[in-house]
Design a protein around this motif. Sequence first.
Motif, mmCIF file in Angstrom:
data_model
loop_
_atom_site.group_PDB
_atom_site.id
_atom_site.type_symbol
_atom_site.label_atom_id
_atom_site.label_comp_id
_atom_site.label_asym_id
_atom_site.label_seq_id
_atom_site.Cartn_x
_atom_site.Cartn_y
_atom_site.Cartn_z
ATOM 1 N N CYS A 85 0.966 -1.091 -0.238
ATOM 2 C CA CYS A 85 0.060 -0.089 0.119
ATOM 3 C C CYS A 85 1.097 1.348 0.114
ATOM 4 O O CYS A 85 1.002 1.921 1.023
ATOM 5 N N PRO A 86 1.607 1.613 -1.264
ATOM 6 C CA PRO A 86 2.624 2.768 -1.208
ATOM 7 C C PRO A 86 1.898 4.163 -0.929
ATOM 8 O O PRO A 86 2.359 5.016 -0.257
ATOM 9 N N GLU A 87 0.438 4.362 -1.220
ATOM 10 C CA GLU A 87 -0.080 5.794 -1.026
ATOM 11 C C GLU A 87 -0.173 5.974 0.460
ATOM 12 O O GLU A 87 0.118 6.739 0.952
ATOM 13 N N LEU A 88 -0.580 4.738 1.262
ATOM 14 C CA LEU A 88 -0.791 5.015 2.593
ATOM 15 C C LEU A 88 0.418 5.255 3.294
ATOM 16 O O LEU A 88 0.791 6.041 4.231
ATOM 17 N N CYS A 89 1.580 4.411 2.917
ATOM 18 C CA CYS A 89 2.754 4.444 3.486
ATOM 19 C C CYS A 89 3.531 5.860 3.108
ATOM 20 O O CYS A 89 3.959 6.433 4.147
ATOM 21 N N MET A 90 3.320 6.386 1.920
ATOM 22 C CA MET A 90 3.656 7.705 1.784
ATOM 23 C C MET A 90 3.018 8.772 2.509
ATOM 24 O O MET A 90 3.861 9.783 3.058
ATOM 25 N N ALA A 91 1.829 8.740 2.537
ATOM 26 C CA ALA A 91 1.106 9.588 3.528
ATOM 27 C C ALA A 91 1.490 9.645 5.098
ATOM 28 O O ALA A 91 1.665 10.831 5.617
ATOM 29 N N LEU A 92 1.729 8.396 5.467
ATOM 30 C CA LEU A 92 2.331 8.466 6.924
ATOM 31 C C LEU A 92 3.526 9.025 7.031
ATOM 32 O O LEU A 92 4.089 9.652 8.005
ATOM 33 N N GLU A 93 4.480 8.869 6.168
ATOM 34 C CA GLU A 93 5.909 9.360 6.116
ATOM 35 C C GLU A 93 5.909 10.790 5.820
ATOM 36 O O GLU A 93 6.779 11.552 6.530
ATOM 37 N N VAL A 94 5.025 11.186 5.123
ATOM 38 C CA VAL A 94 4.924 12.863 5.131
ATOM 39 C C VAL A 94 4.361 13.429 6.437
ATOM 40 O O VAL A 94 4.966 14.522 6.831
ATOM 41 N N PHE A 95 3.414 12.789 7.068
ATOM 42 C CA PHE A 95 3.086 13.199 8.194
ATOM 43 C C PHE A 95 3.922 13.229 9.362
ATOM 44 O O PHE A 95 4.192 14.046 10.210
ATOM 45 N N PHE A 96 4.554 11.780 9.796
ATOM 46 C CA PHE A 96 5.511 11.783 10.704
ATOM 47 C C PHE A 96 6.905 12.195 10.496
ATOM 48 O O PHE A 96 7.858 12.343 11.409
ATOM 49 N N CYS A 97 7.554 12.026 9.063
ATOM 50 C CA CYS A 97 8.843 12.118 8.728
ATOM 51 C C CYS A 97 8.903 13.336 7.812
ATOM 52 O O CYS A 97 9.596 13.026 6.793
ATOM 53 N N PHE A 98 8.257 14.552 7.958
ATOM 54 C CA PHE A 98 8.390 15.464 7.111
ATOM 55 C C PHE A 98 9.477 15.828 6.498
ATOM 56 O O PHE A 98 9.718 16.161 5.233
ATOM 57 N N PRO A 99 10.494 16.193 7.462
ATOM 58 C CA PRO A 99 11.828 16.801 6.968
ATOM 59 C C PRO A 99 12.510 15.806 6.217
ATOM 60 O O PRO A 99 13.064 15.931 5.041
ATOM 61 N N ILE A 100 12.514 14.447 6.334
ATOM 62 C CA ILE A 100 13.354 13.353 5.447
ATOM 63 C C ILE A 100 12.351 13.232 4.167
ATOM 64 O O ILE A 100 12.985 13.176 3.219
ATOM 65 N N ASN A 101 11.176 13.394 4.172
ATOM 66 C CA ASN A 101 10.605 13.394 2.978
ATOM 67 C C ASN A 101 10.634 14.513 2.117
ATOM 68 O O ASN A 101 11.150 14.316 1.137
#
Length: 247
Positions: A85-101
């Motif tokens: 589920c890449p869309e959900l994983c990217m959304a979680l990455e943006v929310f919790f790891c915004f600087p890294i994204n």
Amino acid sequence: MVNHKGPLKQELLDARANPAVYQQVWKTPLWKAPCASPGCCVASFACLYCAAYKLHKRALYNDMSRYICCAGTCPCSGRLGESQCPELCMALEVFFCFPINVSSTRFMIQDQMRIQNTQCDNCLIGTMLICNYLACLCSIFACIASLAGMPGSEAVQEASQLINCIAQWLWCSVCTCMQVQHHVQLNERDSTMGPGANPMAAPVQQEMARPPPGGYPALPPTRAPQAIPKAPLPATHADCHPVHLSA
């Protein structure tokens, strides 16, 4: 974007440190980015997370099958079931790891187009990071002063809140400019490649040309080659006047 490991990752890091490899520059400098695309600047400032999600997806050529958490920069990358589920994983990455994204999106664009930061870009990004580190240290010192009951702890807390406020505004401003810079550069990449182009896609299978209905028209008959007559050799002076040798 692939997950670089081992020698390949070290080779990529060495290439980034070599100015002879990354000779291109950003289409718009970081400090001019808001003027290059005012609409994107307002949208990015209003919703940093939505802009980060869209730009990271565009950096992958909208091919979510190539998505890896944090673009392979973290030890957990590729081990969290992103392919399911890449869309959900990217959304979680943006929310919790915004600087890294945001930084991984920037690295992907730089690797694809061989772009290096200007000195002004590095100065703005470095200033933003230093201010955030300073705000973190001030918050820790204010917390210790409050717990220890030190005199003037209230003034220290107020100063810490002020520095935190300045650091947050600087962070939001620089991140907005970075995302606008990414947006302009991706527009340049897509316009150069043409609409709908995806260099990461598999090549299209080619088919052999089929004859038209009824077959190809017959070729006209060819004539047999004719022999070219030989031209007579010119008479020589010896043939006209033979020479008689006397004993």
